[in-house]
Design an enzyme around this catalytic site. Sequence first.
Site, PDB file in Angstrom:
ATOM      1  CB  CYS A 147       2.624 -38.191  11.171  1.00  0.00           C
ATOM      2  SG  CYS A 147       3.570 -39.405  10.544  1.00  0.00           S
ATOM      3  CE1 TYR A 152      10.570 -45.264   7.741  1.00  0.00           C
ATOM      4  CE2 TYR A 152       8.665 -45.292   7.346  1.00  0.00           C
ATOM      5  CZ  TYR A 152       9.269 -44.741   8.645  1.00  0.00           C
ATOM      6  OH  TYR A 152       9.241 -44.633   9.491  1.00  0.00           O
ATOM      7  CG  HIS A 167      10.295 -44.100  12.783  1.00  0.00           C
ATOM      8  ND1 HIS A 167      10.375 -43.232  11.832  1.00  0.00           N
ATOM      9  CD2 HIS A 167      10.920 -43.055  13.701  1.00  0.00           C
ATOM     10  CE1 HIS A 167      10.428 -42.094  11.242  1.00  0.00           C
ATOM     11  NE2 HIS A 167      11.232 -41.484  12.896  1.00  0.00           N
ATOM     12  CG  ASP A 222      13.554 -39.834  14.515  1.00  0.00           C
ATOM     13  OD1 ASP A 222      14.392 -39.421  14.915  1.00  0.00           O
ATOM     14  OD2 ASP A 222      12.809 -39.748  13.871  1.00  0.00           O
TER      15      ASP A 222
END
Length: 694
Positions: free
Chosen positions: A37, A176, A179, A272
């Site tokens: 991001c 994906y 997360h 992460d």
Amino acid sequence: MHHDNKSPKDSRYDVLFEPVPIGPVTAPNRFYQVPHCTGMGYRYPRTEARLRGMKAEGGWGVVSTQETEIHATSDLTPANEGRLWDERDIPALKLMTEAVHEHGSLAAIQLVHNGMHTANRFSREVPMAPSAAIVDQNDPVQAREMSLADIKLFKQWHIDAALRAKRAGFDIIYVYAGHDMTLLQHFLLQRHNHRSDQYGGSLTNRLRLFQEVIADTRDAVGDSCAVAVRLAVDELMGDEGLEHDGEARDIIEALAEEPDLWDVNLSNWSNDSQSSRFSEEGYQEQYTAFVKTVTTKPVVGVGRYTSPDSMVRVVNKGILDFIGAARPSIADPFLPKKIEEGRTDDIRECIGCNICITGDNTNVPMRCTQNPSVGEEWRRGWHPEHIESLKKPEQYLVIGGGPAGLEAARALSQRGADVVLAEAGSQWGGRVSLESSLPGLGAWSRVRDWRLHQLQQRPNAQLYLHSELSAEDVLSYEIPNVVLATGSSWRRDGVGRANRRPLSFLNNGNVVTPDDLMRDGVSCIQNNGPVVVFDDDRFYLASVLVELIANAGIEVVYVSPSPIVAAWSEHTLEQDRIQKRLIELGVKLVLSHNISNMDDDSLTVKCVYAGSETKIPMGTLALVTARLPNDSLWQELSAVESQWQAAGIKTIERIGDCFAPGLIATAVQSGFALAQNVGLESVPIVRREDYSSL
Ligand code: ADP
Ligand code: SF4
């Protein structure tokens, strides 16, 4: 491996520059900027494109987008992620793929459906999930259980988005599941998927949707695009979640050869992107190392790698095929080029402070402590490596060798100015040297070390320690341009957020500030009895000082008007770790309380809601509230402004904390900005995206 047009100075690093095929495409080297991001997203596409293009220019062989929403039922507003809801989103993303391709790198896109992670605040669509559930965002919104028809629709949305991504020019398209933020991961997880149809129950059923979407994506775009899978291989929550030696391994074994690339990491985001306060370089290896043993496909993983030797080790040991990086590529977009050119000492190493992450978390373009050009590449035209030489270089006197002064001196000398840098103390780095000596913050010294190393190589920079300058000194040197970078001091009067006026009762007892603790350690604590750390700053420092004091075996109480410890560190993803650490240290937490009185051996605290007061035993009060600029030199020089001209002085400017105390990132950027703006008629108006159309 033979290189025609590359001549790395150190052959040890050759392996990092080997091309690696990924399905139908080939990455030019092993440097892989994984999706991350930026806070730039769909609202600032030119800013985003320029940032990503910079990484390609700096040698990253693969450059990825951030998560990119595929449909209005996955709407992360007000977060500013990528968006690919329909055709109208293609031109913005095309800016990025063109910027990346210009330098011969591959462009990757991380498609996402966020399912029950998001409340769809803007689109007002009802969120979707494998099973009925309340959403992750704190909104009073629930997701509905997807029907088989919904699953079919979702699969089509993913195909459509993949086709649009291909048209936007992407070479690698992600499926994906990471997360704890994505619908595809929600289907995999027992805690989220309570279905009893063919998409729930056994692992075979829970991974069905994931498997189908991988196959759909391959069928739709696999002729010319690689299909990458991003999977969380451990959630660090035991058998409540995926484990690298449990179901995550089973999933990868089941799907081993289906994607063209495995991108593996820890979930959730705070696991992460662990900060350096809580983890070392390579912290994910123990979880991801198995992946290459169960697939022949290339594997990318992360772990805040900034050392080329670690990178080579990871590749040679067969742990990863690609060195994945988000933060190290932000701190130094030119990291690969510097290794290739044998300039490893010039790498601007990420310090692991997670200030970059605060951008996304506060919905604005990110910044970086180490790299002041981040976020300014498009709107100000700043480049992390190049800065125009001055046509008529003048001499500069920079006073103060903290992050602001070091950066100003570094960038001015890079532009060709003669620079004299004077520092009062016996070491360089100012607050960075003090703070990096505190528990967990050692890596922060890189802010100082990189700048000092650069300066020491410049013949036009003279560096002086033990040089506390007065106004008289400044006037006597006849140096035409003076930059004050004299820093700030922590307030001793209690003024902060909760208390806007000085607290008179502080004279009744023993008070220390962070400056005392950082300079003298716990020896500044003279009194018996517990130390109360009052945190009205609400970021990291108070909690680090608590650790310092507790580690010395002294009883500590943490008091804050905030309902949680170190509240702003939620944006650096550290809040829960900090609170846990304080609890584990046995520190008593007094939250939602201000301080309202004290004497020699006690402190009165006051509930910020009810106003009720409680007396607690205390020997010393450590105030972490706010800072005041060290601007006495500025005041003295301002008072004799009429003498400047006769003394040959043209400009005197303040930068960094002595102008307004802030983040280290702010101080570094103000030094960089000063150097950038030299020679300009006026400071240019920064470009804004919202007034022009694509
Ligand atoms: P910033 O974050 O703005 O760079 P710091 O507090 O980290 O600020 O650094 C300021 C530095 O300036 C400190 O190292 C301090 O010793 C130095 N300094 C302050 N006043 C003077 C002075 N009059 N002459 C030389 N150095 C000074
Ligand atoms: Fe690294 Fe901090 Fe820069 Fe993020 S802001 S890239 S963590 S130095």
